[in-house]
Design a protein around this motif. Structure first.
Motif, PDB file in Angstrom:
ATOM      1  N   THR A 241       0.887  -1.370   0.125  1.00 62.07           N
ATOM      2  CA  THR A 241      -0.130  -0.037  -0.076  1.00 62.07           C
ATOM      3  C   THR A 241       0.867   1.200   0.010  1.00 62.07           C
ATOM      4  OG1 THR A 241      -0.161  -0.003   2.361  1.00 62.07           O
ATOM      5  CG2 THR A 241      -1.975  -1.145   1.113  1.00 62.07           C
ATOM      6  N   GLU A 242       2.078   1.249   0.517  1.00 61.27           N
ATOM      7  CA  GLU A 242       3.021   2.206   0.606  1.00 61.27           C
ATOM      8  C   GLU A 242       4.312   2.209  -0.046  1.00 61.27           C
ATOM      9  OE1 GLU A 242       3.201   4.242   4.306  1.00 61.27           O
ATOM     10  OE2 GLU A 242       1.273   4.094   4.718  1.00 61.27           O
ATOM     11  N   VAL A 243       4.978   2.637  -0.873  1.00 65.43           N
ATOM     12  CA  VAL A 243       6.324   2.046  -1.487  1.00 65.43           C
ATOM     13  C   VAL A 243       6.816   3.572  -1.565  1.00 65.43           C
ATOM     14  CG1 VAL A 243       7.465   1.411  -3.405  1.00 65.43           C
ATOM     15  CG2 VAL A 243       5.397   0.285  -2.897  1.00 65.43           C
ATOM     16  N   THR A 244       8.290   3.527  -1.068  1.00 68.63           N
ATOM     17  CA  THR A 244       9.245   4.611  -1.278  1.00 68.63           C
ATOM     18  C   THR A 244      10.511   3.910  -1.806  1.00 68.63           C
ATOM     19  OG1 THR A 244       8.397   5.575   0.762  1.00 68.63           O
ATOM     20  CG2 THR A 244      10.603   6.230  -0.047  1.00 68.63           C
ATOM     21  N   VAL A 245      10.936   4.500  -3.086  1.00 68.66           N
ATOM     22  CA  VAL A 245      12.246   4.214  -3.726  1.00 68.66           C
ATOM     23  C   VAL A 245      12.931   5.454  -3.750  1.00 68.66           C
ATOM     24  CG1 VAL A 245      13.337   3.273  -5.804  1.00 68.66           C
ATOM     25  CG2 VAL A 245      11.078   2.359  -5.090  1.00 68.66           C
ATOM     26  N   SER A 246      14.056   5.496  -2.946  1.00 73.97           N
ATOM     27  CA  SER A 246      15.076   6.579  -2.933  1.00 73.97           C
ATOM     28  C   SER A 246      16.453   6.253  -3.790  1.00 73.97           C
ATOM     29  CB  SER A 246      15.185   7.001  -1.568  1.00 73.97           C
ATOM     30  OG  SER A 246      15.516   5.887  -0.787  1.00 73.97           O
ATOM     31  N   CYS A 247      17.210   7.347  -4.136  1.00 74.70           N
ATOM     32  CA  CYS A 247      18.479   6.964  -4.773  1.00 74.70           C
ATOM     33  C   CYS A 247      19.465   8.190  -4.034  1.00 74.70           C
ATOM     34  CB  CYS A 247      18.337   7.323  -6.098  1.00 74.70           C
ATOM     35  SG  CYS A 247      17.586   8.695  -6.632  1.00 74.70           S
ATOM     36  N   THR A 248      20.659   8.026  -4.267  1.00 75.48           N
ATOM     37  CA  THR A 248      21.731   9.098  -3.645  1.00 75.48           C
ATOM     38  C   THR A 248      21.751  10.409  -4.330  1.00 75.48           C
ATOM     39  OG1 THR A 248      23.399   7.961  -5.186  1.00 75.48           O
ATOM     40  CG2 THR A 248      23.235   6.971  -3.175  1.00 75.48           C
ATOM     41  N   PRO A 249      21.937  11.331  -3.550  1.00 67.77           N
ATOM     42  CA  PRO A 249      21.908  12.676  -4.392  1.00 67.77           C
ATOM     43  C   PRO A 249      22.760  12.852  -5.552  1.00 67.77           C
ATOM     44  CG  PRO A 249      22.463  12.803  -2.016  1.00 67.77           C
ATOM     45  CD  PRO A 249      22.618  11.414  -2.240  1.00 67.77           C
ATOM     46  N   ASP A 250      23.682  12.125  -5.905  1.00 65.63           N
ATOM     47  CA  ASP A 250      24.590  12.289  -7.007  1.00 65.63           C
ATOM     48  C   ASP A 250      23.985  11.502  -8.253  1.00 65.63           C
ATOM     49  OD1 ASP A 250      25.017   9.898  -5.872  1.00 65.63           O
ATOM     50  OD2 ASP A 250      27.190   9.930  -6.500  1.00 65.63           O
ATOM     51  N   THR A 251      22.814  10.793  -8.041  1.00 69.31           N
ATOM     52  CA  THR A 251      22.247  10.123  -9.262  1.00 69.31           C
ATOM     53  C   THR A 251      21.670  11.122 -10.262  1.00 69.31           C
ATOM     54  OG1 THR A 251      21.570   8.432  -7.494  1.00 69.31           O
ATOM     55  CG2 THR A 251      20.477   8.456  -9.743  1.00 69.31           C
ATOM     56  N   PRO A 252      21.890  10.545 -11.659  1.00 68.72           N
ATOM     57  CA  PRO A 252      21.328  11.608 -12.581  1.00 68.72           C
ATOM     58  C   PRO A 252      19.967  11.863 -12.369  1.00 68.72           C
ATOM     59  CG  PRO A 252      23.153  10.010 -13.478  1.00 68.72           C
ATOM     60  CD  PRO A 252      22.745   9.688 -11.942  1.00 68.72           C
ATOM     61  N   ALA A 253      19.479  12.965 -12.858  1.00 68.67           N
ATOM     62  CA  ALA A 253      18.197  13.226 -12.788  1.00 68.67           C
ATOM     63  C   ALA A 253      17.111  12.174 -13.504  1.00 68.67           C
ATOM     64  CB  ALA A 253      17.601  14.797 -13.640  1.00 68.67           C
ATOM     65  N   SER A 254      17.722  11.687 -14.641  1.00 70.64           N
ATOM     66  CA  SER A 254      16.997  10.692 -15.505  1.00 70.64           C
ATOM     67  C   SER A 254      16.825   9.510 -14.589  1.00 70.64           C
ATOM     68  CB  SER A 254      17.621  10.393 -16.650  1.00 70.64           C
ATOM     69  OG  SER A 254      18.908   9.776 -16.484  1.00 70.64           O
ATOM     70  N   LEU A 255      17.588   9.136 -13.823  1.00 69.46           N
ATOM     71  CA  LEU A 255      17.519   7.939 -12.719  1.00 69.46           C
ATOM     72  C   LEU A 255      16.610   8.221 -11.851  1.00 69.46           C
ATOM     73  CD1 LEU A 255      20.974   5.977 -12.825  1.00 69.46           C
ATOM     74  CD2 LEU A 255      18.849   5.460 -14.135  1.00 69.46           C
ATOM     75  N   ALA A 256      16.643   9.446 -11.265  1.00 72.00           N
ATOM     76  CA  ALA A 256      15.853   9.901 -10.114  1.00 72.00           C
ATOM     77  C   ALA A 256      14.342   9.848 -10.457  1.00 72.00           C
ATOM     78  CB  ALA A 256      15.993  11.035  -9.636  1.00 72.00           C
ATOM     79  N   GLU A 257      14.165  10.005 -11.794  1.00 69.91           N
ATOM     80  CA  GLU A 257      12.526   9.812 -12.397  1.00 69.91           C
ATOM     81  C   GLU A 257      12.197   8.263 -12.438  1.00 69.91           C
ATOM     82  OE1 GLU A 257      12.739  11.758 -15.913  1.00 69.91           O
ATOM     83  OE2 GLU A 257      12.667  13.872 -15.448  1.00 69.91           O
ATOM     84  N   MET A 258      13.441   7.315 -12.773  1.00 66.09           N
ATOM     85  CA  MET A 258      13.178   6.004 -12.866  1.00 66.09           C
ATOM     86  C   MET A 258      12.957   5.470 -11.334  1.00 66.09           C
ATOM     87  SD  MET A 258      15.854   3.246 -14.129  1.00 66.09           S
ATOM     88  CE  MET A 258      16.395   4.095 -15.678  1.00 66.09           C
ATOM     89  N   ALA A 259      13.460   6.009 -10.416  1.00 70.17           N
ATOM     90  CA  ALA A 259      13.277   5.715  -9.117  1.00 70.17           C
ATOM     91  C   ALA A 259      11.544   5.791  -8.735  1.00 70.17           C
ATOM     92  CB  ALA A 259      14.003   6.360  -8.143  1.00 70.17           C
ATOM     93  N   ALA A 260      11.149   6.822  -9.228  1.00 74.34           N
ATOM     94  CA  ALA A 260       9.562   7.150  -9.198  1.00 74.34           C
ATOM     95  C   ALA A 260       8.762   6.004  -9.812  1.00 74.34           C
ATOM     96  CB  ALA A 260       9.418   8.443  -9.500  1.00 74.34           C
ATOM     97  N   ALA A 261       9.307   5.863 -11.278  1.00 75.06           N
ATOM     98  CA  ALA A 261       8.515   4.734 -11.885  1.00 75.06           C
ATOM     99  C   ALA A 261       8.656   3.337 -11.133  1.00 75.06           C
ATOM    100  CB  ALA A 261       9.329   4.884 -13.438  1.00 75.06           C
ATOM    101  N   HIS A 262       9.754   3.129 -10.683  1.00 75.93           N
ATOM    102  CA  HIS A 262       9.920   1.665  -9.792  1.00 75.93           C
ATOM    103  C   HIS A 262       9.053   1.728  -8.725  1.00 75.93           C
ATOM    104  CE1 HIS A 262      14.214   0.707 -11.253  1.00 75.93           C
ATOM    105  NE2 HIS A 262      13.468   0.955 -12.287  1.00 75.93           N
ATOM    106  N   SER A 263       8.870   2.737  -8.129  1.00 77.50           N
ATOM    107  CA  SER A 263       7.888   2.782  -7.025  1.00 77.50           C
ATOM    108  C   SER A 263       6.298   2.622  -7.231  1.00 77.50           C
ATOM    109  CB  SER A 263       8.161   4.268  -6.236  1.00 77.50           C
ATOM    110  OG  SER A 263       7.052   4.347  -5.119  1.00 77.50           O
ATOM    111  N   ASP A 264       6.011   3.285  -8.542  1.00 81.07           N
ATOM    112  CA  ASP A 264       4.887   2.802  -9.070  1.00 81.07           C
ATOM    113  C   ASP A 264       4.511   1.530  -9.420  1.00 81.07           C
ATOM    114  OD1 ASP A 264       1.840   3.849 -10.390  1.00 81.07           O
ATOM    115  OD2 ASP A 264       3.159   3.309 -11.920  1.00 81.07           O
ATOM    116  N   LEU A 265       5.568   0.964  -9.997  1.00 80.78           N
ATOM    117  CA  LEU A 265       5.742  -0.591 -10.642  1.00 80.78           C
ATOM    118  C   LEU A 265       5.474  -1.401  -9.352  1.00 80.78           C
ATOM    119  CD1 LEU A 265       5.234  -2.132 -13.258  1.00 80.78           C
ATOM    120  CD2 LEU A 265       8.037  -2.296 -12.907  1.00 80.78           C
ATOM    121  N   PHE A 266       6.161  -1.055  -8.264  1.00 78.15           N
ATOM    122  CA  PHE A 266       6.133  -2.059  -7.311  1.00 78.15           C
ATOM    123  C   PHE A 266       4.680  -2.165  -6.674  1.00 78.15           C
ATOM    124  CE2 PHE A 266      10.716  -1.204  -6.138  1.00 78.15           C
ATOM    125  CZ  PHE A 266      11.126  -2.383  -6.964  1.00 78.15           C
ATOM    126  N   ARG A 267       3.897  -1.008  -6.554  1.00 76.67           N
ATOM    127  CA  ARG A 267       2.726  -0.927  -6.230  1.00 76.67           C
ATOM    128  C   ARG A 267       1.466  -1.961  -6.898  1.00 76.67           C
ATOM    129  NH1 ARG A 267       3.789   4.551  -5.440  1.00 76.67           N
ATOM    130  NH2 ARG A 267       3.891   5.254  -3.119  1.00 76.67           N
TER     131      ARG A 267
END
Length: 289
Positions: A241-267
């Protein structure tokens, strides 16, 4: 220039995002198909349950009609059928109930002191574990013994349903057991099939309703760590019901967006299926000319 653009980091990430989007769409469609099949199975079981209720009502009417004639033709109270007629009706009702539950992974047999139920669990067509429940049918139904794990809220479920609606009691208990088995199965699959992507140990509690793990996401030349926390607030559900996917601060912006996509997929999709889609997308990028 076009060739240089194809090998640039931005181009790789864009291609990876496109492939992951396609994999996400395919995984979601597959999950929706499975959910429709599960819903159809539940509807079929509901039809059987309604038929059982209809037969019970008919049996009650028959009992009342038979109870109107007592010994030597004396009219008796229709609300007080004979003890033998009541016993026959109870046995018939229990047998019909067992037949209905067989369709939903619950089987049982009559014993000298009551009924012994077996609740079988499965996930995505894979048979998992079975749990047994021995009930005593006295003035009040009692749980004599069982093999239900201690962290399943059996006592609360029994307190709410056992004396008033045994079908509901077994159905809710089965939902809890199947959801637990599904969550544990997903965690086991993740550890067994994707151990090369998991950093450290996958952390989970006994009920498997909280999972925390770190995993790697690869691009052409680098690997970036992601941290995932999945909370299963609904104990009758095998998806979080709740998913949090985070990455390190030095991760490229495109991969930060990918983390959000992963969070949605896990749900939306089973955990190991989500990782299958990640791997397929990355392999397609690595194999690109």
């Amino acid at each position: 220039m076009e060739e240089g653009k194809a090998y640039s980091p931005d181009g790789v990430f864009a291609h990876l995002e496109m492939l992951e989007a396609r994999a996400h769409e395919a995984a979601v469609k597959q999950e929706e198909t499975e959910q429709r099949e599960e819903k159809l199975a539940r509807l079929k079981a509901r039809v059987q349950e309604l038929r059982l209720q209809r037969d019970e009502l008919r049996a009650k009417v028959d009992l009342q009609q038979k109870g109107q004639l007592g010994k030597e033709g004396v009219v008796s109270d229709p609300a007080q059928p004979s003890a033998r007629a009541v016993l026959e009706w109870k046995i018939k009702s229990v047998k019909a109930m067992l037949q209905v539950f067989y369709l939903t992974g619950i089987s049982g047999k009559l014993t000298k002191r009551g009924v012994c139920f077996c609740i079988s669990t499965a996930y995505e067509g894979t048979y998992l574990d079975s749990y047994h429940l021995d009930l005593l049918t006295k003035a009040e139904v009692q749980i004599h013994r069982h093999s239900v794990p201690i962290f399943i809220p059996l006592e609360q479920i029994a307190k709410k349903y056992l004396q008033t609606d045994i079908r509901r009691f077994l159905s809710v208990l089965s939902d809890h057991l199947n959801a637990y088995a599904g969550r544990r199965y997903q965690a086991d699959q993740l550890q067994g099939r994707f151990s090369d992507r998991i950093e450290g140990t996958l952390q989970r509690n006994s009920l498997c309703n909280l999972l925390v793990f770190n995993y790697n996401v690869s691009s052409k030349s680098k690997t970036f760590p992601f941290n995932a926390r999945l909370l299963y607030g609904d104990l009758c559900c095998s998806l979080p019901t709740e998913v949090t996917v985070s990455c390190t601060p030095d991760t490229p912006a495109s991969l930060a967006e990918m983390a959000a996509a992963h969070s949605d997929l896990f749900r939306r999709v089973a955990l190991h299926k989500a990782f299958c889609s990640f791997s397929s997308a990355e392999e397609s990028v690595d194999g690109a000319p």
